[in-house]
Write a protein that holds these residues in place. Structure first.
Motif, PDB file in Angstrom:
ATOM      1  N   UNK A  83       0.863  -1.174   0.000  1.00 12.41           N
ATOM      2  CA  UNK A  83       0.000   0.000   0.000  1.00 12.41           C
ATOM      3  C   UNK A  83       0.905   1.231   0.000  1.00 12.41           C
ATOM      4  N   UNK A  84       1.156   1.786  -1.180  1.00 13.71           N
ATOM      5  CA  UNK A  84       2.100   2.899  -1.305  1.00 13.71           C
ATOM      6  C   UNK A  84       1.588   4.169  -0.646  1.00 13.71           C
ATOM      7  N   UNK A  85       0.294   4.262  -0.396  1.00 13.42           N
ATOM      8  CA  UNK A  85      -0.221   5.444   0.298  1.00 13.42           C
ATOM      9  C   UNK A  85       0.398   5.554   1.688  1.00 13.42           C
ATOM     10  N   UNK A  86       0.624   4.405   2.339  1.00 13.50           N
ATOM     11  CA  UNK A  86       1.268   4.400   3.655  1.00 13.50           C
ATOM     12  C   UNK A  86       2.741   4.762   3.526  1.00 13.50           C
ATOM     13  N   UNK A  87       3.390   4.292   2.470  1.00 12.76           N
ATOM     14  CA  UNK A  87       4.802   4.626   2.251  1.00 12.76           C
ATOM     15  C   UNK A  87       4.985   6.127   2.000  1.00 12.76           C
ATOM     16  N   UNK A  88       4.073   6.711   1.241  1.00 14.70           N
ATOM     17  CA  UNK A  88       4.108   8.166   1.004  1.00 14.70           C
ATOM     18  C   UNK A  88       3.916   8.909   2.322  1.00 14.70           C
ATOM     19  N   UNK A  89       2.961   8.435   3.122  1.00 13.28           N
ATOM     20  CA  UNK A  89       2.725   9.041   4.436  1.00 13.28           C
ATOM     21  C   UNK A  89       3.981   8.972   5.299  1.00 13.28           C
ATOM     22  N   UNK A  90       4.692   7.851   5.248  1.00 13.43           N
ATOM     23  CA  UNK A  90       5.901   7.686   6.065  1.00 13.43           C
ATOM     24  C   UNK A  90       6.990   8.675   5.678  1.00 13.43           C
ATOM     25  N   UNK A  91       7.104   8.970   4.381  1.00 17.96           N
ATOM     26  CA  UNK A  91       8.079   9.978   3.939  1.00 17.96           C
ATOM     27  C   UNK A  91       7.697  11.350   4.492  1.00 17.96           C
ATOM     28  N   UNK A  92       6.410  11.679   4.432  1.00 18.83           N
ATOM     29  CA  UNK A  92       5.928  12.960   4.971  1.00 18.83           C
ATOM     30  C   UNK A  92       6.189  13.034   6.475  1.00 18.83           C
ATOM     31  N   UNK A  93       5.959  11.937   7.171  1.00 24.00           N
ATOM     32  CA  UNK A  93       6.195  11.898   8.614  1.00 24.00           C
ATOM     33  C   UNK A  93       7.677  12.066   8.946  1.00 24.00           C
ATOM     34  N   UNK A  94       8.543  11.451   8.139  1.00 26.44           N
ATOM     35  CA  UNK A  94       9.986  11.582   8.358  1.00 26.44           C
ATOM     36  C   UNK A  94      10.421  13.037   8.193  1.00 26.44           C
ATOM     37  N   UNK A  95       9.863  13.716   7.197  1.00 26.85           N
ATOM     38  CA  UNK A  95      10.159  15.126   6.984  1.00 26.85           C
ATOM     39  C   UNK A  95       9.669  15.944   8.177  1.00 26.85           C
ATOM     40  N   UNK A  96       8.490  15.593   8.696  1.00 29.15           N
ATOM     41  CA  UNK A  96       7.945  16.275   9.872  1.00 29.15           C
ATOM     42  C   UNK A  96       8.878  16.127  11.069  1.00 29.15           C
ATOM     43  N   UNK A  97       9.466  14.945  11.236  1.00 29.87           N
ATOM     44  CA  UNK A  97      10.397  14.709  12.346  1.00 29.87           C
ATOM     45  C   UNK A  97      11.642  15.590  12.196  1.00 29.87           C
ATOM     46  N   UNK A  98      12.137  15.703  10.971  1.00 35.64           N
ATOM     47  CA  UNK A  98      13.296  16.571  10.719  1.00 35.64           C
ATOM     48  C   UNK A  98      12.973  18.012  11.121  1.00 35.64           C
ATOM     49  N   UNK A  99      11.839  18.520  10.664  1.00 36.48           N
ATOM     50  CA  UNK A  99      11.453  19.900  10.967  1.00 36.48           C
ATOM     51  C   UNK A  99      11.155  20.100  12.444  1.00 36.48           C
ATOM     52  N   UNK A 100      10.679  19.059  13.099  1.00 35.07           N
ATOM     53  CA  UNK A 100      10.443  19.125  14.541  1.00 35.07           C
ATOM     54  C   UNK A 100      11.765  19.315  15.283  1.00 35.07           C
ATOM     55  N   UNK A 101      12.752  18.515  14.928  1.00 37.05           N
ATOM     56  CA  UNK A 101      14.030  18.553  15.633  1.00 37.05           C
ATOM     57  C   UNK A 101      14.856  19.793  15.297  1.00 37.05           C
ATOM     58  N   UNK A 102      14.591  20.400  14.155  1.00 37.40           N
ATOM     59  CA  UNK A 102      15.335  21.614  13.782  1.00 37.40           C
ATOM     60  C   UNK A 102      14.554  22.884  14.133  1.00 37.40           C
ATOM     61  N   UNK A 103      13.377  22.695  14.745  1.00 39.91           N
ATOM     62  CA  UNK A 103      12.532  23.817  15.197  1.00 39.91           C
ATOM     63  C   UNK A 103      12.276  24.833  14.079  1.00 39.91           C
ATOM     64  N   UNK A 104      11.757  24.344  12.986  1.00 45.78           N
ATOM     65  CA  UNK A 104      11.485  25.205  11.841  1.00 45.78           C
ATOM     66  C   UNK A 104      10.557  26.361  12.231  1.00 45.78           C
ATOM     67  N   UNK A 105      10.755  27.505  11.627  1.00 51.03           N
ATOM     68  CA  UNK A 105       9.960  28.733  11.799  1.00 51.03           C
ATOM     69  C   UNK A 105      10.236  29.462  13.121  1.00 51.03           C
ATOM     70  N   UNK A 106      11.116  28.905  13.974  1.00 56.29           N
ATOM     71  CA  UNK A 106      11.361  29.555  15.268  1.00 56.29           C
ATOM     72  C   UNK A 106      11.949  30.954  15.090  1.00 56.29           C
ATOM     73  N   UNK A 107      12.719  31.145  14.012  1.00 57.06           N
ATOM     74  CA  UNK A 107      13.302  32.454  13.743  1.00 57.06           C
ATOM     75  C   UNK A 107      12.298  33.403  13.107  1.00 57.06           C
ATOM     76  N   UNK A 108      11.174  32.870  12.665  1.00 57.78           N
ATOM     77  CA  UNK A 108      10.119  33.690  12.058  1.00 57.78           C
ATOM     78  C   UNK A 108       9.105  34.110  13.109  1.00 57.78           C
ATOM     79  N   UNK A 109       8.618  33.136  13.878  1.00 58.23           N
ATOM     80  CA  UNK A 109       7.623  33.395  14.920  1.00 58.23           C
ATOM     81  C   UNK A 109       7.627  32.240  15.905  1.00 58.23           C
ATOM     82  N   UNK A 110       7.785  32.542  17.192  1.00 57.53           N
ATOM     83  CA  UNK A 110       7.782  31.480  18.201  1.00 57.53           C
ATOM     84  C   UNK A 110       6.417  30.794  18.270  1.00 57.53           C
TER      85      UNK A 110
END
Length: 311
Positions: A4-31
């Motif tokens: 079920x590639x829909x789950x695999x696509x979701x997993x890639x999106x989730x992995x990207x979310x984890x990266x942005x979580x750990x790098x605190x994206x947008x913190x320099x724009x607005x807390x």
């Protein structure tokens, strides 16, 4: 064998979310904006990952399969702990032992799956209703422990302990409950599919619930503490999983799933080595780490074809 590639696509999106979580994206724009994503929307990633893992863990239904699964997860954990060894190893025995057990950075997830999955394996024959209630109780206990810590209701050592991640974010209070949710979704799928028809608006509603709870924490509890666990995640994670799973995009290629794993496992390497070059530039830092992680992930995909257990 079709996937079920829909789950695999979701997993890639989730992995990207984890990266942005750990790098605190947008913190320099607005807390506040950063909080909505980092301590809100992106916090869905790990619970959904666990629900996905739990769903497929349903097929680990014999001791032989469990042993093979356990071996694979343990080797994956060991390989990446050794990879990150130069970063986490210190002269302190107690610290090293703690990291070895709990896992360096994102490797706590693999440790949580290994131990939480083991608990689930030996509980798999318990009545579905009792198993659900038990997992819900453990999850709520974890959330409460986290919130008591974030509110700093105690002083001294007690407060310090309650604000240690491993007290609430561990295999029993986080990994096991979400793994169980996924497991039960598979076990009871005939009943669930007859009673529940998840629509896109359901997904939007639960994401809004996560954001609302995150904002409530921001304004009324703490603007600095992390939110690994929120009450709304226990509702949102399975609903999002069911919706995406039902899209049922079929295929045979496992590369997307492996890429998501590669991004998830390698991104701490780039965070560690690049963070000094992007002070107060969290958004740019996030994008650079993501690009590096994707590029390294593609290399890991090729390496994994020769060296098993990398992903």
């Amino acid at each position: 064998m079709e996937r079920n590639l829909s789950i695999d696509i979701l997993k890639v999106i989730l992995a990207i979310a984890v990266v942005f979580l750990h790098t605190r994206i947008f913190y320099d724009v607005s807390t506040l904006l950063s909080h909505v994503f980092v301590q809100g929307i992106f916090r869905l990633a790990v619970p959904i990952f666990l629900v996905i893992t739990g769903y497929y863990f349903f097929y680990i239904n014999s001791l032989q399969r469990y042993k093979a699964w356990l071996k694979r997860i343990f080797i994956l954990y060991a390989v990446w702990m050794i990879f990150y060894l130069p970063i986490w190893w210190t002269q302190s025995f107690s610290y090293n032992f703690s990291v070895l057990y709990n896992g360096y950075y994102v490797l706590w997830y693999i440790q949580g799956v290994l131990l939480g999955g083991s608990v689930l394996y030996f509980c798999r024959n318990i009545n579905a209703k009792k198993l659900f209630i038990g997992s819900l109780f453990l999850f709520l206990l974890g959330v409460i422990l986290q919130q008591v810590g974030n509110l700093h209701l105690f002083q001294g050592q007690m407060d310090a302990e309650l604000n240690t991640y491993t007290v609430h974010r561990n295999f029993l209070l986080m990994s096991f409950p979400f793994l169980t949710l996924g497991f039960l979704l598979n076990k009871c799928q005939a009943t669930i599919s007859n009673k529940i028809n998840i629509k896109l608006w359901h997904v939007i509603v639960v994401v809004v619930l996560v954001v609302v709870e995150s904002l409530a924490n921001y304004f009324f509890i703490s603007r600095k503490e992390s939110l690994d666990q929120m009450f709304s995640l226990f509702i949102a994670a399975p609903i999002i999983f069911i919706y995406v799973f039902n899209q049922n995009i079929l295929g045979k290629n496992k590369e997307l799933a492996n890429l998501s794993t590669a991004i998830f496992l390698i991104h701490p390497f780039f965070i560690y080595h690049l963070k000094g070059y992007f002070l107060n530039q969290q958004t740019l830092f996030s994008l650079v780490v993501l690009v590096c992680s994707i590029f390294a992930g593609l290399i890991l995909l090729q390496m994994n074809k020769k060296l098993k257990y990398l992903l």
